[in-house]
Enzyme design. Structure first.
Site, PDB file in Angstrom:
ATOM      1  CB  CYS A  22      -0.896  -0.056   1.245  1.00 39.38           C
ATOM      2  SG  CYS A  22      -1.484   1.524   1.854  1.00 39.38           S
TER       3      CYS A  22
ATOM      4  CB  CYS B  13       0.533   1.794   4.143  1.00 39.40           C
ATOM      5  SG  CYS B  13      -1.229   1.423   3.980  1.00 39.40           S
TER       6      CYS B  13
END
Length: 115
Positions: free
Chosen positions: A35, A38
């Site tokens: 991600c 992230c």
């Protein structure tokens, strides 16, 4: 003064780490591998927390892919998502990491008033 502490949460210890503390803000970071946003947050996190040195704050990290039950419990659709808890109550959430100033602003707004 110490930096805010980070913890790793699982279904088993989530309530103890997130809902039981009193007098501090708990930021739950739902993240996952692969991600990009992230990763951007994870790289920024040490310097974000150093800005908040001495604040009554903890960050609890939850791998949304490994802890699907917790992701479902809070109805998460995308990551990263940050949930803000204080004294066992959900105060709000940030969907996505919109950068340093925004993140710090939201966290500071939700810190408990200094006693």
């Amino acid at each position: 003064m110490a930096h805010p502490t980070t913890y790793e949460a699982t279904t088993e210890n989530f309530d103890a780490l997130v809902l039981e503390p009193r007098g501090e803000l708990v930021v739950v970071d739902f993240w996952g591998e692969g991600c990009p946003n992230c990763d951007v947050y994870a790289e920024a996190e040490p310097s974000l927390l150093s800005e908040l040195e001495g604040a009554p704050l903890r960050v609890v990290k939850v791998n949304a892919y490994q802890q699907e039950e917790l992701a479902r419990r809070f109805g998460l659709y995308g990551i990263p998502t940050f949930l803000l808890f204080r004294d066992g109550k959900l105060l709000g959430k940030m969907s996505q990491y919109y950068g340093r100033e925004y993140w710090l602003g939201v966290v500071r707004e939700n810190l408990p008033a200094a006693s």
